[in-house]
Design a protein around this motif. Sequence first.
Motif, PDB file in Angstrom:
ATOM      1  N   VAL A  80       0.840  -1.203   0.000  1.00 60.97           N
ATOM      2  CA  VAL A  80       0.000   0.000   0.000  1.00 60.97           C
ATOM      3  C   VAL A  80       0.872   1.249   0.000  1.00 60.97           C
ATOM      4  O   VAL A  80       0.637   2.206  -0.764  1.00 60.97           O
ATOM      5  CB  VAL A  80      -0.945   0.001   1.216  1.00 60.97           C
ATOM      6  N   LEU A  81       1.901   1.250   0.834  1.00 59.35           N
ATOM      7  CA  LEU A  81       2.781   2.416   0.928  1.00 59.35           C
ATOM      8  C   LEU A  81       3.544   2.641  -0.375  1.00 59.35           C
ATOM      9  O   LEU A  81       3.620   3.773  -0.876  1.00 59.35           O
ATOM     10  CB  LEU A  81       3.751   2.240   2.094  1.00 59.35           C
ATOM     11  N   LEU A  82       4.099   1.577  -0.940  1.00 54.47           N
ATOM     12  CA  LEU A  82       4.868   1.727  -2.182  1.00 54.47           C
ATOM     13  C   LEU A  82       3.978   2.221  -3.324  1.00 54.47           C
ATOM     14  O   LEU A  82       4.386   3.102  -4.097  1.00 54.47           O
ATOM     15  CB  LEU A  82       5.517   0.391  -2.557  1.00 54.47           C
ATOM     16  N   LEU A  83       2.765   1.666  -3.421  1.00 51.41           N
ATOM     17  CA  LEU A  83       1.853   2.130  -4.461  1.00 51.41           C
ATOM     18  C   LEU A  83       1.484   3.595  -4.232  1.00 51.41           C
ATOM     19  O   LEU A  83       1.427   4.391  -5.174  1.00 51.41           O
ATOM     20  CB  LEU A  83       0.594   1.264  -4.471  1.00 51.41           C
ATOM     21  N   SER A  84       1.277   3.975  -2.973  1.00 46.86           N
ATOM     22  CA  SER A  84       0.911   5.353  -2.659  1.00 46.86           C
ATOM     23  C   SER A  84       2.051   6.323  -2.957  1.00 46.86           C
ATOM     24  O   SER A  84       1.809   7.455  -3.397  1.00 46.86           O
ATOM     25  CB  SER A  84       0.498   5.469  -1.188  1.00 46.86           C
ATOM     26  N   LEU A  85       3.281   5.890  -2.725  1.00 44.81           N
ATOM     27  CA  LEU A  85       4.435   6.743  -3.041  1.00 44.81           C
ATOM     28  C   LEU A  85       4.475   7.057  -4.535  1.00 44.81           C
ATOM     29  O   LEU A  85       4.855   8.171  -4.929  1.00 44.81           O
ATOM     30  CB  LEU A  85       5.730   6.060  -2.612  1.00 44.81           C
ATOM     31  N   TYR A  86       4.078   6.091  -5.347  1.00 41.19           N
ATOM     32  CA  TYR A  86       4.022   6.344  -6.797  1.00 41.19           C
ATOM     33  C   TYR A  86       2.807   7.200  -7.156  1.00 41.19           C
ATOM     34  O   TYR A  86       2.931   8.219  -7.855  1.00 41.19           O
ATOM     35  CB  TYR A  86       3.972   5.027  -7.561  1.00 41.19           C
ATOM     36  N   LEU A  87       1.619   6.824  -6.692  1.00 42.25           N
ATOM     37  CA  LEU A  87       0.404   7.554  -7.068  1.00 42.25           C
ATOM     38  C   LEU A  87       0.442   9.002  -6.596  1.00 42.25           C
ATOM     39  O   LEU A  87      -0.165   9.884  -7.218  1.00 42.25           O
ATOM     40  CB  LEU A  87      -0.819   6.845  -6.495  1.00 42.25           C
ATOM     41  N   ALA A  88       1.162   9.262  -5.498  1.00 37.51           N
ATOM     42  CA  ALA A  88       1.246  10.625  -4.974  1.00 37.51           C
ATOM     43  C   ALA A  88       1.954  11.572  -5.931  1.00 37.51           C
ATOM     44  O   ALA A  88       1.841  12.800  -5.780  1.00 37.51           O
ATOM     45  CB  ALA A  88       1.965  10.619  -3.623  1.00 37.51           C
ATOM     46  N   LEU A  89       2.659  11.046  -6.907  1.00 36.97           N
ATOM     47  CA  LEU A  89       3.322  11.914  -7.885  1.00 36.97           C
ATOM     48  C   LEU A  89       2.299  12.717  -8.693  1.00 36.97           C
ATOM     49  O   LEU A  89       2.602  13.823  -9.150  1.00 36.97           O
ATOM     50  CB  LEU A  89       4.181  11.067  -8.836  1.00 36.97           C
ATOM     51  N   TYR A  90       1.081  12.179  -8.862  1.00 37.03           N
ATOM     52  CA  TYR A  90       0.089  12.877  -9.675  1.00 37.03           C
ATOM     53  C   TYR A  90      -0.454  14.127  -8.971  1.00 37.03           C
ATOM     54  O   TYR A  90      -0.460  15.211  -9.573  1.00 37.03           O
ATOM     55  CB  TYR A  90      -1.027  11.914 -10.071  1.00 37.03           C
ATOM     56  N   PRO A  91      -0.905  14.069  -7.708  1.00 37.99           N
ATOM     57  CA  PRO A  91      -1.261  15.324  -7.030  1.00 37.99           C
ATOM     58  C   PRO A  91      -0.062  16.246  -6.846  1.00 37.99           C
ATOM     59  O   PRO A  91      -0.219  17.472  -6.860  1.00 37.99           O
ATOM     60  CB  PRO A  91      -1.850  14.870  -5.691  1.00 37.99           C
TER      61      PRO A  91
END
Length: 533
Positions: A80-91
């Motif tokens: 969850v954390l690793l995926l969130s670290l990537y997805l957070a690049l969009y905001p």
Amino acid sequence: MALTLGAISATGFAPLNFWPLTLLALAGWMALVARSPKGWRTFRIGWAFGVGHFVVGLNWIATAFTYQAAMPAWLGWIAVLLLSLYLALYPALAAWSAWAIQRYVVSAKTTVAPAFSGATLSFILSFAALWTLTEWLRSWVFTGFAWNPLSATIVGMAEPAKWIGTYGLSSLILLVAGYILRSWATIRSSWRDASVAAPLTERQQFKEQVSVGILIVAGWSLAVFLPDAPAPTATPSTTIPITVVQPNVGQADKWVGAKADANFAKLARLTAPKDETPRLILWPEAAVPDYLEAGYPLPYYDRSPAAARARLTALMNPGDLMLLGALKLELDKSGDVVGARNAVMTVHADGTLGPRYDKAHLVPYGEYLPMRPILSALGLSRLAPGDIDFWPGPGPRTLDLGGFGRAGLQICYEIIFSGQVVDREHRPDFIFNPSNDAWFGSWGPPQHLAQARLRAIEEGLSVVRATPTGISAVIDADGRMRESLPMHVAGRIDTVIPAAHAPTLFARHGNMLPVGFALLLLAAAIAFRRRGR
């Protein structure tokens, strides 16, 4: 602060549905971005917000990982954390771009915004536009992960989605958050200057701004906290009778060979006809472990394909038709199995197979392992159980079911991709979304349902969901829930499919509408700034 605000913003998604907190968190985040002195700091503020937003919103993935070869829960949280670290690049990209446009692209000839926020009208417009563009990018970059678009927080009042789509609706949420920010800044400014007589025009602006803000918040609160309005009696339904089956077979029991007969017995008990009326029977994704087609190596069969189909036809009236999730194998020239398809198959009452749909948008690490030779060498093949991967199908397809109409098919995860769920050249009468949410924890299924409701609104089509453990539902073309079965309850839905609307604007033009809307907002932001408004 940005990390905390991001976490709070995710409480607007199902099952909590605290959407007012989402608006306030977005407003606070926009204030942090607007007041940031440097671009790199702005990017970090955007990225921290995204990490908090996605870690909370996607917490169900940690539960899903526990079903992958019995992985420990802590490893799921790392995922969850690793995926969130990537997805957070969009905001982060949206925040930095809005800040850069405010600072460098447009002229400095403008009225200074209240000191508390630093957020001008042009900044808010550009922020809303850039969120939409980055949310759209997130839906297709690296095959895309479109889960939880911001508009899913207000699915109960998502009417604009039929014109500007899910991603365009997200920009409206940002605009409202920006309005709240400016209203709060105006209130603070008026308190600070209360001892000084303000010009009449400023007082009028203040009153107008606060009044409109109160109307927005009150209207949205009324729309959300009141129960969904019942479907109007004037809205017709089709004459297609359906039976949707939810057996309440958990993920832990689904693939246990010793429980296969008991699992099928649950499906059978809930499928038996109540009368002689022909009906369309709808079963969940991967409903049975049997292979229904002949021609595979014998070790793959627990029973012959004819016997497997006979078990199904024994539950059907002569005029019935069944759609169910099943697996198809792919063989090479030597007859060896080299791949599989996650499919929906059509079974007629005489045991013959009709048209088939193969899932096109597969789940990375769940249905296939990217870069399998490399990751397998690192010992990560456990993320995708089995020695073979699923192969993708060609994309949205409409199945002609004869007297039961034309069905659009989207299997599970596919329904979250706005603008990618319907064959526009062969528009269906409804969308069937068989799914397996049994491994999505307690947060995943209601979030999945919310996104299916958005697809119904966008396309003007009813969506029927069949899942093993819930939430199974019949959703009309306005996104309203006509019938549903709660989570972890065995049951069936006997009803008729709600009628489709005429193709919506979004159904005709797809994601060019939200992208175009975002570009118009961006142009307006630059134009207003340059003209000093």
